[in-house]
Motif scaffolding. Structure first.
Motif, mmCIF file in Angstrom:
data_model
loop_
_atom_site.group_PDB
_atom_site.id
_atom_site.type_symbol
_atom_site.label_atom_id
_atom_site.label_comp_id
_atom_site.label_asym_id
_atom_site.label_seq_id
_atom_site.Cartn_x
_atom_site.Cartn_y
_atom_site.Cartn_z
ATOM 1 N N ILE A 83 65.808 47.481 33.420
ATOM 2 C CA ILE A 83 66.919 48.430 33.353
ATOM 3 C C ILE A 83 66.391 49.718 32.740
ATOM 4 O O ILE A 83 65.700 49.684 31.718
ATOM 5 C CB ILE A 83 68.072 47.875 32.477
ATOM 6 N N LEU A 85 66.401 52.656 30.367
ATOM 7 C CA LEU A 85 67.058 52.991 29.109
ATOM 8 C C LEU A 85 67.212 54.496 28.961
ATOM 9 O O LEU A 85 68.098 54.966 28.248
ATOM 10 C CB LEU A 85 66.271 52.432 27.927
ATOM 11 N N ASN A 102 70.968 55.204 28.357
ATOM 12 C CA ASN A 102 71.737 53.971 28.522
ATOM 13 C C ASN A 102 71.586 53.134 27.261
ATOM 14 O O ASN A 102 70.473 52.905 26.796
ATOM 15 C CB ASN A 102 71.242 53.181 29.734
ATOM 16 N N SER A 103 72.708 52.654 26.737
ATOM 17 C CA SER A 103 72.654 51.874 25.498
ATOM 18 C C SER A 103 73.757 50.829 25.480
ATOM 19 O O SER A 103 74.534 50.719 26.431
ATOM 20 C CB SER A 103 72.770 52.805 24.280
ATOM 21 N N ASN A 104 73.803 50.102 24.363
ATOM 22 C CA ASN A 104 74.794 49.046 24.189
ATOM 23 C C ASN A 104 74.732 48.068 25.366
ATOM 24 O O ASN A 104 75.707 47.874 26.086
ATOM 25 C CB ASN A 104 76.197 49.647 24.022
ATOM 26 N N LEU A 105 73.569 47.462 25.536
ATOM 27 C CA LEU A 105 73.373 46.500 26.621
ATOM 28 C C LEU A 105 73.888 45.127 26.210
ATOM 29 O O LEU A 105 73.619 44.678 25.094
ATOM 30 C CB LEU A 105 71.886 46.409 26.986
ATOM 31 N N TRP A 112 72.656 41.455 32.611
ATOM 32 C CA TRP A 112 72.508 42.512 31.621
ATOM 33 C C TRP A 112 73.273 43.719 32.132
ATOM 34 O O TRP A 112 73.124 44.126 33.284
ATOM 35 C CB TRP A 112 71.042 42.854 31.405
ATOM 36 N N THR A 113 74.099 44.303 31.276
ATOM 37 C CA THR A 113 74.993 45.384 31.677
ATOM 38 C C THR A 113 74.915 46.523 30.669
ATOM 39 O O THR A 113 74.965 46.292 29.458
ATOM 40 C CB THR A 113 76.448 44.859 31.754
ATOM 41 N N VAL A 114 74.791 47.750 31.169
ATOM 42 C CA VAL A 114 74.824 48.950 30.335
ATOM 43 C C VAL A 114 76.295 49.258 30.056
ATOM 44 O O VAL A 114 77.067 49.525 30.977
ATOM 45 C CB VAL A 114 74.154 50.146 31.053
ATOM 46 N N ALA A 117 76.739 54.887 28.765
ATOM 47 C CA ALA A 117 75.807 55.774 29.472
ATOM 48 C C ALA A 117 76.160 57.211 29.093
ATOM 49 O O ALA A 117 77.282 57.666 29.340
ATOM 50 C CB ALA A 117 75.911 55.576 30.980
#
Length: 155
Positions: A83, A85, A102-105, A112-114, A117
């Motif tokens: 993914i 980042l 992209n954070s808080n996965l 796995w989900t972002v 963004a």
């Protein structure tokens, strides 16, 4: 097609509108769509850490420069998640113009989900945070839900 509930409108997104801003944010329609791998020439430039994750630093240059508003993208792709980042977007003159963080996965339904963004427009010095509060995968949604009529009227 894209349904905008606040405006109660369905908008058609056509290829020549890809560089238009999405609902007056720092995202463009092109930023929100996935590019096919073969649309770009890729090369790994380096490895670096982002948020304590080892990443490949990947340069992507459009094979056909008319199919993107960008001259190139540089992505920091987490080696354990595949993914991005961070993505830096360069204009046709190879000047850095935007940055996506992209954070808080989170793992949701096994993916796995972002969840956050943030797009930064470096010229305008503005930013937009897109935060996903809830998402569900593989819910068996019937095809009719994705029609213009259903988006407008629910049938």
């Amino acid at each position: 097609f894209l349904y905008l509930p606040a405006l109660r409108r369905v908008r058609r997104v056509v290829s020549n509108q890809k560089k238009n801003r999405f609902v007056n944010t720092d995202f463009t329609y092109e930023d929100l769509q996935r590019r096919k791998v073969e649309q770009d020439a890729h090369r790994i430039l380096n490895t670096e850490k982002v948020d304590n994750r080892l990443c490949w630093v990947l340069e992507s240059i459009p094979v056909d420069d008319t199919n993107s508003q960008y001259g190139k993208r540089v992505s920091w792709v987490a080696q354990d998640l595949y993914i991005p980042l961070k993505i830096e977007f360069y204009d046709k003159r190879r000047r850095l113009v935007k940055r996506l963080l992209n954070s808080n996965l989170k793992i949701i339904d096994g993916f796995w989900t972002v969840m956050d963004a943030e797009m930064q427009d470096l010229n305008k010095k503005t930013r937009t945070l897109m935060r996903i509060s809830e998402i569900k995968y593989n819910r068996g949604i019937p095809d009719r839900v994705f029609t213009k009529g259903y988006m407008m009227h629910g049938n």
